[in-house]
Design an enzyme around this catalytic site. Structure first.
Site, PDB file in Angstrom:
ATOM      1  N   CYS A 129       0.763  -1.099  -0.016  1.00  5.99           N
ATOM      2  CA  CYS A 129       0.048  -0.057   0.009  1.00  5.99           C
ATOM      3  C   CYS A 129       0.735   1.339   0.081  1.00  5.99           C
ATOM      4  O   CYS A 129       0.500   2.213  -0.710  1.00  5.99           O
ATOM      5  CB  CYS A 129      -0.896  -0.109   1.036  1.00  5.99           C
ATOM      6  SG  CYS A 129      -2.093  -1.443   0.867  1.00  5.99           S
TER       7      CYS A 129
HETATM    8  P1  NAD Z   1      -5.737  -8.473  -1.900  1.00  5.31           P
HETATM    9  O1  NAD Z   1      -5.054  -8.319  -3.412  1.00  5.31           O
HETATM   10  O2  NAD Z   1      -5.283  -8.971  -0.950  1.00  5.31           O
HETATM   11  O3  NAD Z   1      -7.233  -8.861  -2.276  1.00  5.31           O
HETATM   12  C1  NAD Z   1      -8.060  -8.565  -3.289  1.00  5.31           C
HETATM   13  C2  NAD Z   1      -9.010  -9.598  -3.656  1.00  5.31           C
HETATM   14  O4  NAD Z   1     -10.270  -8.992  -4.350  1.00  5.31           O
HETATM   15  C3  NAD Z   1      -8.497 -10.488  -4.292  1.00  5.31           C
HETATM   16  O5  NAD Z   1      -8.640 -11.996  -3.510  1.00  5.31           O
HETATM   17  C4  NAD Z   1      -9.116 -10.651  -5.807  1.00  5.31           C
HETATM   18  O6  NAD Z   1      -9.121 -12.072  -6.281  1.00  5.31           O
HETATM   19  C5  NAD Z   1     -10.552 -10.201  -5.181  1.00  5.31           C
HETATM   20  N1  NAD Z   1     -11.196  -9.508  -6.555  1.00  5.31           N
HETATM   21  C6  NAD Z   1     -10.599  -8.671  -7.464  1.00  5.31           C
HETATM   22  N2  NAD Z   1     -11.837  -8.396  -8.331  1.00  5.31           N
HETATM   23  C7  NAD Z   1     -13.052  -8.924  -7.766  1.00  5.31           C
HETATM   24  C8  NAD Z   1     -14.281  -8.774  -8.134  1.00  5.31           C
HETATM   25  N3  NAD Z   1     -14.520  -8.248  -9.181  1.00  5.31           N
HETATM   26  N4  NAD Z   1     -15.131  -9.327  -7.248  1.00  5.31           N
HETATM   27  C9  NAD Z   1     -14.729 -10.017  -6.315  1.00  5.31           C
HETATM   28  N5  NAD Z   1     -13.496 -10.136  -5.908  1.00  5.31           N
HETATM   29  C10 NAD Z   1     -12.546  -9.521  -6.522  1.00  5.31           C
HETATM   30  O7  NAD Z   1      -6.239  -6.871  -1.455  1.00  5.31           O
HETATM   31  P2  NAD Z   1      -5.896  -6.311  -0.044  1.00  5.31           P
HETATM   32  O8  NAD Z   1      -4.382  -6.183   0.249  1.00  5.31           O
HETATM   33  O9  NAD Z   1      -7.065  -6.705   0.720  1.00  5.31           O
HETATM   34  O10 NAD Z   1      -6.401  -4.709  -0.265  1.00  5.31           O
HETATM   35  C11 NAD Z   1      -7.807  -4.436  -0.854  1.00  5.31           C
HETATM   36  C12 NAD Z   1      -7.861  -2.747  -0.720  1.00  5.31           C
HETATM   37  O11 NAD Z   1      -7.442  -2.384   0.566  1.00  5.31           O
HETATM   38  C13 NAD Z   1      -6.909  -2.194  -1.574  1.00  5.31           C
HETATM   39  O12 NAD Z   1      -7.359  -0.924  -2.145  1.00  5.31           O
HETATM   40  C14 NAD Z   1      -5.814  -1.653  -0.464  1.00  5.31           C
HETATM   41  O13 NAD Z   1      -4.976  -0.424  -0.817  1.00  5.31           O
HETATM   42  C15 NAD Z   1      -6.454  -1.622   0.896  1.00  5.31           C
HETATM   43  N6  NAD Z   1      -6.012  -1.687   2.164  1.00  5.31           N
HETATM   44  C16 NAD Z   1      -5.181  -2.729   2.131  1.00  5.31           C
HETATM   45  C17 NAD Z   1      -4.450  -3.102   3.370  1.00  5.31           C
HETATM   46  C18 NAD Z   1      -3.663  -4.039   3.729  1.00  5.31           C
HETATM   47  O14 NAD Z   1      -2.895  -4.018   4.600  1.00  5.31           O
HETATM   48  N7  NAD Z   1      -3.400  -5.259   2.733  1.00  5.31           N
HETATM   49  C19 NAD Z   1      -4.847  -2.316   4.520  1.00  5.31           C
HETATM   50  C20 NAD Z   1      -5.819  -1.266   4.228  1.00  5.31           C
HETATM   51  C21 NAD Z   1      -6.577  -0.950   2.929  1.00  5.31           C
HETATM   52  C1  UGA Z   2       0.211   0.188   6.313  1.00  8.09           C
HETATM   53  C2  UGA Z   2      -0.344   0.986   7.391  1.00  8.09           C
HETATM   54  O1  UGA Z   2       0.258   1.076   8.556  1.00  8.09           O
HETATM   55  C3  UGA Z   2      -1.820   0.616   7.754  1.00  8.09           C
HETATM   56  O2  UGA Z   2      -2.326   1.592   8.493  1.00  8.09           O
HETATM   57  C4  UGA Z   2      -2.428   0.925   6.502  1.00  8.09           C
HETATM   58  O3  UGA Z   2      -3.946   0.579   6.589  1.00  8.09           O
HETATM   59  C5  UGA Z   2      -1.936  -0.158   5.338  1.00  8.09           C
HETATM   60  O4  UGA Z   2      -0.451   0.180   5.182  1.00  8.09           O
HETATM   61  C6  UGA Z   2      -2.390  -0.051   3.978  1.00  8.09           C
HETATM   62  O5  UGA Z   2      -3.014   0.929   3.652  1.00  8.09           O
HETATM   63  O6  UGA Z   2      -2.515  -0.980   3.281  1.00  8.09           O
HETATM   64  P1  UGA Z   2       1.487  -2.241   6.547  1.00  8.09           P
HETATM   65  O7  UGA Z   2       1.836  -1.650   4.925  1.00  8.09           O
HETATM   66  O8  UGA Z   2       0.643  -3.354   6.565  1.00  8.09           O
HETATM   67  O9  UGA Z   2       0.285  -1.064   6.786  1.00  8.09           O
HETATM   68  O10 UGA Z   2       2.504  -2.282   7.457  1.00  8.09           O
HETATM   69  P2  UGA Z   2       3.295  -1.258   8.217  1.00  8.09           P
HETATM   70  O11 UGA Z   2       3.501  -1.794   9.546  1.00  8.09           O
HETATM   71  O12 UGA Z   2       2.935   0.257   8.218  1.00  8.09           O
HETATM   72  O13 UGA Z   2       4.729  -1.202   7.602  1.00  8.09           O
HETATM   73  C7  UGA Z   2       4.930  -0.697   6.302  1.00  8.09           C
HETATM   74  C8  UGA Z   2       6.630  -0.791   5.836  1.00  8.09           C
HETATM   75  O14 UGA Z   2       6.971   0.266   6.395  1.00  8.09           O
HETATM   76  C9  UGA Z   2       7.035  -2.110   6.362  1.00  8.09           C
HETATM   77  O15 UGA Z   2       7.906  -2.571   5.271  1.00  8.09           O
HETATM   78  C10 UGA Z   2       7.921  -1.533   7.665  1.00  8.09           C
HETATM   79  O16 UGA Z   2       8.963  -2.488   7.782  1.00  8.09           O
HETATM   80  C11 UGA Z   2       8.119  -0.355   7.279  1.00  8.09           C
HETATM   81  N1  UGA Z   2       8.484   0.650   8.437  1.00  8.09           N
HETATM   82  C12 UGA Z   2       7.558   0.539   9.516  1.00  8.09           C
HETATM   83  C13 UGA Z   2       9.659   1.258   8.771  1.00  8.09           C
HETATM   84  O17 UGA Z   2      10.677   0.987   7.947  1.00  8.09           O
HETATM   85  N2  UGA Z   2       9.923   1.814   9.848  1.00  8.09           N
HETATM   86  C14 UGA Z   2       9.089   2.133  10.807  1.00  8.09           C
HETATM   87  O18 UGA Z   2       9.192   2.867  11.736  1.00  8.09           O
HETATM   88  C15 UGA Z   2       7.503   1.543  10.430  1.00  8.09           C
END
Ligand code: NAD
Ligand code: UGA
Length: 426
Positions: A262
């Site tokens: 992300c």
């Molecule tokens: P992911 O890739 O792990 O999962 C997405 C899923 O959606 C996949 O399993 C895919 O097959 C499915 N998909 C795609 N198109 C589809 C459709 N039309 N109908 C049903 N399923 C479908 O993604 P993620 O990491 O869960 O992230 C999802 C969103 O949340 C992103 O926008 C990401 O930026 C956001 N987000 C992610 C995190 C994180 O830590 N991974 C944290 C906060 C927000």
């Molecule tokens: C991050 C945010 O922390 C979440 O709040 C958010 O929801 C998410 O992105 C998202 O939008 O997907 P995540 O990517 O799971 O979460 O992991 P973090 O713990 O934030 O770490 C991100 C990266 O930064 C890692 O590679 C970590 O090692 C690095 N990091 C983190 C540093 O290098 N230094 C730090 O002090 C903290």
């Protein structure tokens, strides 16, 4: 309440299983058949602490999965949690989201449903791009026939369930009051501060949070790079500044930079969006430049210590972008392995969870069964993930190396147990 989740990835499964644990009736929909079959057999496609236990407890009872969205016709709230990756130019790819909006529109009927976008999107996406698709495909009107909200997710991988169930805040961006009320009711026992706002603002709160967190990391890495030249321990500096309540002690760990699905994509897409509007986002551009630089700095340090890397056995300990997950998306290890391969080094790696994922990218490197096995006769070792088991390594484990050169990209080794190692910024 009856909940449907579209997209069974990190966010979808955390939301789905988290809400199932709160006794809601949940169905997760995904287009990935293999994933759904696995979950149906009780196998999780991702590694997350506590998730397997919840799946075991709720599967088949109040937690179901399907590839067919019409199985979720009864849902009162539909969360859209599909991926929003960036393309080569850094623009957010909305294809998954558009497809999800289209299929969700297909189940809007007489019974009121609230559609909630949880995927991370740029401000304006839900109302300007997704809403027209939903209205056109369903023939129904927002605010009258169905509700619409943005509810960005702030969970961290590795702590996904804990973060989903105990968020620092809940952001509800609402099209209308009724939609916001329905979503607030769902979260009423979460005991987290809740902010109700409009959809566009909610979307920007998410983008700004990720931009700020990545800025904090690049800031401390820049300070760290200066500290290194001055022979100052950056971590003492972080501790010193972190006591200031305005700065706070979190996200001040300098090292090899941020990875993960992300931060990189969100900051890139915000930069692109700003450029489109004729604004040059200088700070955000520097954040990504510093993050790229950290990987070059660690290789430079390695070269300074052992010379030409050609045919040298370099051990990479840690492949996941951080500890507690098997996710390697945008992991610093990928870029570093690429540079090492260009320099013709022999690469041996070990990661307790992420090896299978990395094998899909690099076939030509050696994957070991343990850190100790990888270290045998090595010329140097780079530590790139802060796995707790690496903190337990001692001089005895490193004694099998041919040449004891250890560089930490994450600050984890215990000075009492390991002698003679160096950190990228310390
Ligand atoms: P992911 O890739 O792990 O999962 C997405 C899923 O959606 C996949 O399993 C895919 O097959 C499915 N998909 C795609 N198109 C589809 C459709 N039309 N109908 C049903 N399923 C479908 O993604 P993620 O990491 O869960 O992230 C999802 C969103 O949340 C992103 O926008 C990401 O930026 C956001 N987000 C992610 C995190 C994180 O830590 N991974 C944290 C906060 C927000
Ligand atoms: C991050 C945010 O922390 C979440 O709040 C958010 O929801 C998410 O992105 C998202 O939008 O997907 P995540 O990517 O799971 O979460 O992991 P973090 O713990 O934030 O770490 C991100 C990266 O930064 C890692 O590679 C970590 O090692 C690095 N990091 C983190 C540093 O290098 N230094 C730090 O002090 C903290």
């Amino acid at each position: 309440m009856k909940i449907a989740i579209v997209g069974a990835g990190y966010v979808g499964l955390s939301t789905g299983l988290g809400l199932a644990s709160k006794k809601h009736l949940v169905i997760c929909i995904d287009i990935d058949k293999e994933k759904i079959e696995k979950i149906n057999r009780g196998i999780l496609p991702i590694y997350e602490d506590g998730m397997e236990k919840l799946l075991k407890k709720h599967r088949g009872l109040n937690f179901k999965v399907s590839t067919d969205i019409s199985d979720s016709k009864d849902a009162e709230i539909i969360f859209i949690c599909v991926g929003t990756p960036t393309d080569e130019k850094g623009k957010m790819n909305l294809n998954y989201l558009k497809a999800a909006a289209k299929s969700t529109a297909g189940i809007i009927d007489k019974k009121h449903k609230t559609i909630v976008v949880k995927s991370t999107v740029l401000p304006g996406t839900t109302e300007e791009i997704l809403l027209p698709i939903i209205e056109k495909e369903s023939g129904k009107k927002v605010g009258k026939d169905f509700g619409l909200c943005s509810n960005p997710e702030f969970l961290r991988e590795g702590a996904a369930l804990k973060d989903f169930l105990g968020p620092d805040r809940i952001i509800i961006g609402e099209y209308d009051k009724k939609s916001g009320d329905i979503l607030e009711k769902l979260y009423r026992d979460f005991n987290s501060p809740t902010i109700r706002t409009n959809i566009k603002t909610a979307e920007m709160i998410k983008m700004a949070s990720n931009a700020f967190l990545s800025t904090k990391i690049s800031f401390i890495n820049e300070i760290g790079n200066i500290c290194k030249k001055l022979e100052i321990d950056t971590y003492e500096v972080s501790r010193g500044i972190g006591y200031d309540k305005r700065i706070a002690p979190y996200f001040l760990d300098s090292g090899v930079g941020f990875g993960g699905s992300c931060f990189t994509k969100d900051i890139k897409s915000l930069i692109e969006k700003a450029r489109e509007m004729n604004y040059d986002p200088k700070l955000l551009k520097s954040v990504t430049e510093i993050n790229t630089l950290q990987k070059i700095i660690i290789i430079d340090l390695l070269t300074k210590k052992i010379g030409d890397l050609k045919n040298k056995k370099i051990v990479v300990l840690g492949l996941a972008f951080k500890a507690g997950t098997d996710d390697i998306r945008e992991a610093p290890s990928i870029d570093i392995i690429r540079i090492l391969l260009e320099k013709k080094a022999r690469i041996h790696t070990f990661d307790p969870k992420a090896q299978d994922n990395m094998k899909k990218i690099f076939n030509e490197i050696t994957y070991s069964k343990s850190a100790k096995e990888a270290l045998d006769k090595a010329d140097a070792c780079l530590i790139l993930t802060e796995w707790p088991e690496f903190t337990k390594l001692t001089d005895k484990d490193f004694s099998v190396m041919k040449n004891k050169t250890i560089i930490e990209g994450r600050r984890i080794l215990d000075k009492g147990k390991v002698s003679n190692f160096e950190g990228i910024c310390w």
